[in-house]
Design a protein around this motif. Structure first.
Motif, PDB file in Angstrom:
ATOM      1  N   TYR A   1       0.825  -1.281   0.021  1.00 53.59           N
ATOM      2  CA  TYR A   1       0.066   0.030  -0.160  1.00 53.59           C
ATOM      3  C   TYR A   1       0.789   1.168  -0.106  1.00 53.59           C
ATOM      4  CZ  TYR A   1       0.564  -0.448   4.998  1.00 53.59           C
ATOM      5  OH  TYR A   1       1.121  -0.778   6.448  1.00 53.59           O
ATOM      6  N   LEU A   2       2.270   1.132  -0.170  1.00 51.91           N
ATOM      7  CA  LEU A   2       3.047   2.092  -0.102  1.00 51.91           C
ATOM      8  C   LEU A   2       3.399   2.512  -1.491  1.00 51.91           C
ATOM      9  CD1 LEU A   2       5.453   2.678   2.811  1.00 51.91           C
ATOM     10  CD2 LEU A   2       3.222   3.459   2.598  1.00 51.91           C
ATOM     11  N   SER A   3       3.709   3.607  -2.020  1.00 48.14           N
ATOM     12  CA  SER A   3       3.960   4.234  -3.453  1.00 48.14           C
ATOM     13  C   SER A   3       5.222   3.549  -3.894  1.00 48.14           C
ATOM     14  CB  SER A   3       3.963   5.684  -3.552  1.00 48.14           C
ATOM     15  OG  SER A   3       4.628   6.145  -4.773  1.00 48.14           O
ATOM     16  N   PRO A   4       5.181   3.135  -5.123  1.00 52.45           N
ATOM     17  CA  PRO A   4       6.633   2.575  -5.728  1.00 52.45           C
ATOM     18  C   PRO A   4       7.978   3.466  -5.426  1.00 52.45           C
ATOM     19  CG  PRO A   4       4.875   2.358  -7.318  1.00 52.45           C
ATOM     20  CD  PRO A   4       4.277   2.900  -6.134  1.00 52.45           C
ATOM     21  N   ASP A   5       7.499   4.811  -5.145  1.00 56.59           N
ATOM     22  CA  ASP A   5       8.636   5.772  -5.093  1.00 56.59           C
ATOM     23  C   ASP A   5       9.375   5.596  -3.807  1.00 56.59           C
ATOM     24  OD1 ASP A   5       7.898   6.958  -7.609  1.00 56.59           O
ATOM     25  OD2 ASP A   5       6.621   8.255  -6.654  1.00 56.59           O
ATOM     26  N   VAL A   6       8.603   4.850  -2.784  1.00 58.68           N
ATOM     27  CA  VAL A   6       9.013   4.682  -1.390  1.00 58.68           C
ATOM     28  C   VAL A   6       9.676   3.226  -1.372  1.00 58.68           C
ATOM     29  CG1 VAL A   6       8.474   4.375   1.008  1.00 58.68           C
ATOM     30  CG2 VAL A   6       7.315   6.114  -0.529  1.00 58.68           C
ATOM     31  N   GLU A   7      11.102   3.154  -1.425  1.00 58.97           N
ATOM     32  CA  GLU A   7      11.682   1.928  -1.220  1.00 58.97           C
ATOM     33  C   GLU A   7      11.465   1.246   0.004  1.00 58.97           C
ATOM     34  OE1 GLU A   7      15.806  -0.227  -2.548  1.00 58.97           O
ATOM     35  OE2 GLU A   7      15.558   1.867  -2.757  1.00 58.97           O
ATOM     36  N   VAL A   8      10.793   0.360   0.138  1.00 58.42           N
ATOM     37  CA  VAL A   8      10.889  -0.457   1.407  1.00 58.42           C
ATOM     38  C   VAL A   8      11.873  -1.126   1.860  1.00 58.42           C
ATOM     39  CG1 VAL A   8       9.499  -1.582   3.280  1.00 58.42           C
ATOM     40  CG2 VAL A   8       8.092  -0.184   1.659  1.00 58.42           C
ATOM     41  N   ARG A   9      12.974  -0.875   2.516  1.00 58.55           N
ATOM     42  CA  ARG A   9      14.159  -1.673   2.538  1.00 58.55           C
ATOM     43  C   ARG A   9      14.318  -2.506   3.829  1.00 58.55           C
ATOM     44  NH1 ARG A   9      18.612   3.143   1.498  1.00 58.55           N
ATOM     45  NH2 ARG A   9      17.433   3.836   3.458  1.00 58.55           N
ATOM     46  N   ARG A  10      14.608  -3.775   3.890  1.00 57.00           N
ATOM     47  CA  ARG A  10      14.925  -4.637   4.915  1.00 57.00           C
ATOM     48  C   ARG A  10      15.914  -3.880   5.826  1.00 57.00           C
ATOM     49  NH1 ARG A  10      15.912  -6.126   9.046  1.00 57.00           N
ATOM     50  NH2 ARG A  10      15.738  -8.224   9.792  1.00 57.00           N
ATOM     51  N   GLY A  11      16.854  -3.219   5.442  1.00 55.57           N
ATOM     52  CA  GLY A  11      17.991  -2.383   6.255  1.00 55.57           C
ATOM     53  C   GLY A  11      17.303  -1.305   6.876  1.00 55.57           C
ATOM     54  N   ASP A  12      16.144  -0.847   6.576  1.00 55.05           N
ATOM     55  CA  ASP A  12      15.344   0.333   7.562  1.00 55.05           C
ATOM     56  C   ASP A  12      14.803  -0.047   8.441  1.00 55.05           C
ATOM     57  OD1 ASP A  12      16.425   2.137   5.665  1.00 55.05           O
ATOM     58  OD2 ASP A  12      14.435   2.362   4.434  1.00 55.05           O
ATOM     59  N   VAL A  13      14.714  -1.656   8.950  1.00 53.96           N
ATOM     60  CA  VAL A  13      14.054  -1.899  10.320  1.00 53.96           C
ATOM     61  C   VAL A  13      15.231  -1.805  11.358  1.00 53.96           C
ATOM     62  CG1 VAL A  13      13.341  -4.072  11.388  1.00 53.96           C
ATOM     63  CG2 VAL A  13      12.867  -3.784   8.921  1.00 53.96           C
ATOM     64  N   LEU A  14      14.851  -0.743  12.107  1.00 50.10           N
ATOM     65  CA  LEU A  14      15.860  -0.128  13.103  1.00 50.10           C
ATOM     66  C   LEU A  14      15.777  -1.287  14.436  1.00 50.10           C
ATOM     67  CD1 LEU A  14      15.073   3.616  12.831  1.00 50.10           C
ATOM     68  CD2 LEU A  14      17.024   2.221  11.549  1.00 50.10           C
ATOM     69  N   ALA A  15      14.484  -1.941  14.522  1.00 46.07           N
ATOM     70  CA  ALA A  15      14.059  -2.559  15.840  1.00 46.07           C
ATOM     71  C   ALA A  15      13.030  -3.540  15.590  1.00 46.07           C
ATOM     72  CB  ALA A  15      13.955  -1.667  17.126  1.00 46.07           C
ATOM     73  N   ALA A  16      12.750  -4.506  16.148  1.00 46.70           N
ATOM     74  CA  ALA A  16      11.864  -5.482  16.146  1.00 46.70           C
ATOM     75  C   ALA A  16      11.609  -6.169  17.330  1.00 46.70           C
ATOM     76  CB  ALA A  16      12.166  -6.587  14.757  1.00 46.70           C
ATOM     77  N   TRP A  17      10.387  -6.422  17.692  1.00 43.74           N
ATOM     78  CA  TRP A  17      10.005  -7.260  18.923  1.00 43.74           C
ATOM     79  C   TRP A  17       8.857  -8.219  18.636  1.00 43.74           C
ATOM     80  CZ3 TRP A  17       8.926  -2.052  18.514  1.00 43.74           C
ATOM     81  CH2 TRP A  17       7.513  -1.577  18.560  1.00 43.74           C
ATOM     82  N   SER A  18       8.688  -9.229  19.493  1.00 43.30           N
ATOM     83  CA  SER A  18       7.802 -10.266  19.536  1.00 43.30           C
ATOM     84  C   SER A  18       7.058  -9.902  20.956  1.00 43.30           C
ATOM     85  CB  SER A  18       8.162 -11.386  19.302  1.00 43.30           C
ATOM     86  OG  SER A  18       6.938 -12.355  19.393  1.00 43.30           O
ATOM     87  N   GLY A  19       5.523  -9.852  21.101  1.00 36.67           N
ATOM     88  CA  GLY A  19       4.942  -9.997  22.202  1.00 36.67           C
ATOM     89  C   GLY A  19       4.265 -11.238  22.293  1.00 36.67           C
TER      90      GLY A  19
END
Length: 739
Positions: free
Chosen positions: A384-402
């Motif tokens: 749902y984000l524009s193709p102009d916005v490159e969603v990069r795996r390297g932009d994941v700054l933190a992740a957590w599981s609850g």
């Protein structure tokens, strides 16, 4: 086809009408209940109880737990539910104790989506499946509005994304009707009225959206909060009213005694252990409440091994990406993911949260996000984000599981269909268990639990007084108090806003102990890391609020670990130094000694392990480690080899901290040796103390593919290369002709 659509549309209108009627009846019932309890709000404000201005120390709380002959209520579990039970109990004038084996909010309560209502997810299922129970859940959530009790939580708009692959001619008005029911069941608790947006208007407010699939959007309002801080505020409020609460205090086994009338064994307390010191002691109580969330069944089986499991745990994974992925003041809800799960995409603490997953999981005290869930969220975000916005795996700054402690429904096929309602049960031995529920309903859950406990154990208690009861920091807060923090103490505006929204009226106490910066501005408030508004005095204040380890500070008293794992790791040495001084740790306790559990808790190593596994550093770093295949073009390889050899002057084939330091000194850049070592260690795959050419090319390949976006060594070497190239050789003319 047209006939089927018309029939379906008619069915939609009919079902919507039924839901409207149901919502009206529910709202009428709530109005009657509200009238009956209106006196409770006044009573809560005029409650005649001691309210402590100074929090007792953790040591004083442990003494109270050990020395009190018998409590009325002992609550096991310091999450939102357990802390809520403690507050409800103590304000009913019951002698109250609470123990938590880790830190307050260390489990599920600090790993939520950060939404206060969140009931729109249930309403969506209710509309799609004509499930009245889900409507009731949404209604129940709305009318447990925590903004009343903690006014400095956030209120924000959320966009319900409607795309062409999801919508038909009837679905936009259908979902608009559903959201209006969401407003309706809220009644007087409705934050703001929802509305429909055209495609163009939606793009104006959320320009990152994909244009070709967008049909329109519906905007509704929900609350948003700092969940760990909210949890702590509830626990601290209970402590100020006189509850004896202690974190890092685990239940070893339950205490029982024979009932003189029936001869049956009854639970009468718990044998506890101070995790920090290892000391063990008994806490006796007339009633024990099990509020341990995902670990509910463990305590139930401690009571009786024959007790069946009643919880079905579900893992919810969230990721944090940079704030530029979303507008500052608009969240997004996508109800049409590839597998039917709902995805939230919302701004939080100047970053963007995306999630959540909903998959069955095993019970563990240290849940770890997995790459599969992270990639699922990223894939859905790309939809749902524009193709102009490159969603990069390297932009994941933190992740957590609850781990969600869902109540098992024997008729459900998967955890997605389980309603997050709660149950209160009482065992034959008198153990009271509160299970299920969700963040927003913590107060009502606590009220129901204490009502059941008082009745079952014959306790002498007042009725619940928590409706309208202000929590820690709420009383003296105002929307403009951050201005006073700037004017009176000389704090940066961003820091002052953070302190006001986090601590409420208690922000002045944090500002008073802030260190002088030695600069013209700001006058006070040294930051732990430059890009986040957390300051050093928060570490000192965290100790007063029962922080015992560096993890407590980096994960829950501040949210650095949840926002950026690398920034959190950079802040750790200073956090440990400040805590060591405040808690009078010896030099030995600041170091690692794997054979001593007490020292382990106070070490940087335990905090780094927490960041590495539980906050997604491991899966983040594996993006580089797994990129063994170098996918650079020949010109790119040549360019990066030249960059590498600017540091490897001796053509050794590797670089060390000495090589990097030499180049940095030549361009007048100063970085301390420890920081340099950490920067190189991020890329040193074989951990031999040096970065080889092949490792550097792997790094740059991962950067080019978007798997790594903010590696410090890559950015440092690029900056140094650009500085060296700009300087260039000094011409003969400028040197006066030379010799």
């Amino acid at each position: 086809m047209a006939f089927r659509k018309a029939v379906k549309g008619t069915a939609v209108v009919a079902s919507a009408s039924l839901f409207v009627f149901y919502g009206l009846t529910q709202q009428a019932e709530y109005t009657r209940k509200k009238a009956r309890v209106s006196h409770v709000v006044e009573a809560a404000e005029q409650v005649n109880m001691v309210y402590l201005d100074e929090l007792p120390s953790r040591q004083a709380q442990l003494v109270a737990l050990r020395s009190t002959q018998e409590f009325d209520v002992l609550i096991v579990g310091g999450g939102a539910t357990g802390s809520g039970c403690a507050l409800d109990a103590v304000t009913r004038k019951l002698k109250t104790a609470l123990v938590e084996r880790d830190d307050f909010s260390s489990g599920t309560s600090s790993r939520s989506t950060k939404l206060i209502h969140g009931g729109v997810r249930y309403l969506q299922k209710a509309i799609m499946k004509l499930d009245y129970e889900q409507v009731n859940a949404s209604f129940f959530l709305h009318n447990n509005n925590m903004i009343t009790y903690q006014p400095h939580v956030l209120l924000g708009p959320f966009m319900w994304y409607v795309s062409s692959c999801f919508a038909r001619w009837w679905q936009l008005p259908y979902y608009w009707a559903g959201i209006k029911i969401y407003d309706l069941v809220a009644g007087g608790q409705c934050l703001k009225s929802s509305y429909v947006l055209s495609k163009n208007k939606a793009l104006e407010l959320f320009p990152m959206l994909k244009k070709d699939k967008l049909v329109g959007a519906i905007v509704y309002y929900d609350g948003q909060h700092n969940d760990a801080r909210m949890n702590l505020a509830i626990a601290l409020t209970a402590a100020r009213y006189g509850a004896a609460i202690a974190n890092y205090t685990e239940v070893v086994h339950l205490l029982k005694r024979a009932d003189p009338q029936t001869g049956k064994e009854r639970v009468c307390g718990a044998h506890c252990r101070d995790v920090i010191t290892g000391q063990e002691f008994d806490v006796r109580a007339k009633c024990v409440i099990n509020a341990t969330g995902p670990f509910t069944d463990a305590l139930r089986k401690m009571d009786d091994q024959k007790n069946p499991n009643i919880c079905q745990p579900s893992a919810g994974v969230h990721i944090v990406i940079p704030g530029y992925y979303s507008p500052d003041n608009m969240g997004l809800l996508d109800p049409a993911t590839s597998d039917g799960r709902v995805i939230f995409f919302l701004p939080w603490e100047r970053m963007t949260i995306a999630g959540t997953t909903d998959t069955p999981t095993e019970i563990t005290q240290h849940p770890i996000p997995v790459e599969e869930d992270i990639n699922f969220i990223l894939t859905e975000v790309r939809n749902y984000l524009s193709p102009d916005v490159e969603v990069r795996r390297g932009d994941v700054l933190a992740a957590w599981s609850g781990i969600r402690p869902l109540v098992t429904d024997p008729n459900s096929k998967d955890t997605q269909s389980i309603c997050r309602n709660h149950i209160v049960s009482i065992s034959d031995s008198g153990l009271v268990t509160i299970a299920g529920g969700k963040w927003t309903t913590y107060r009502s859950m606590a009220e129901h639990t204490l009502d059941a406990a008082v009745k079952a154990h014959g306790l002498t208690a007042d009725s619940s007084r928590t409706v309208g009861l202000m929590l820690e920091g709420a009383k003296d807060w105002s929307p403009t108090m951050y201005i006073r923090l700037v004017q009176d103490y000389g704090l940066e505006v961003e820091v002052a806003q953070h302190l006001a929204s986090t601590y409420g009226g208690r922000a002045y106490e944090v500002a008073k102990i802030a260190h002088v910066t030695g600069k013209r501005w700001p006058i006070v408030g040294k930051r732990l890391v430059s890009e986040f508004p957390y300051i050093e005095s928060e570490v000192l204040y965290a100790v007063k609020e029962y922080a015992c380890t560096a993890i407590d500070v980096v994960a829950r008293r501040t949210r650095l670990g949840f926002l950026n794992v690398q920034a959190a790791e950079e802040a750790l040495p200073r956090i440990v130094e400040l805590m060591a001084r405040e808690l009078k740790w010896s030099d030995q306790k600041k170091k690692v000694n794997p054979t001593d559990q007490n020292i382990y808790w106070h070490s940087q190593t335990s905090a780094k392990r927490f960041l590495y596994y539980e906050m997604g550093y491991k899966v983040r770093s594996e993006q580089l480690t797994d990129s063994s295949e170098i996918t650079l073009s020949p010109p790119e390889v040549d360019r990066y080899k030249k960059r590498f050899h600017k540091f490897d002057k001796e053509n050794k084939g590797f670089i060390t901290t000495v090589d990097v330091q030499r180049v940095l000194e030549s361009i007048s850049v100063q970085i301390d040796e420890n920081t340099l070592h950490e920067i190189l260690n991020e890329v040193d795959l074989n951990k031999n103390g040096q970065v080889e050419l092949n490792e550097f090319l792997q790094l740059m390949s991962a950067v080019r593919k978007g798997q790594v976006s903010d590696n410090r060594l890559a950015m440092l070497m690029q900056t140094a290369e650009e500085s060296l190239d700009q300087r260039g050789p000094v011409s003969v003319d400028r040197s006066g002709g030379g010799m």
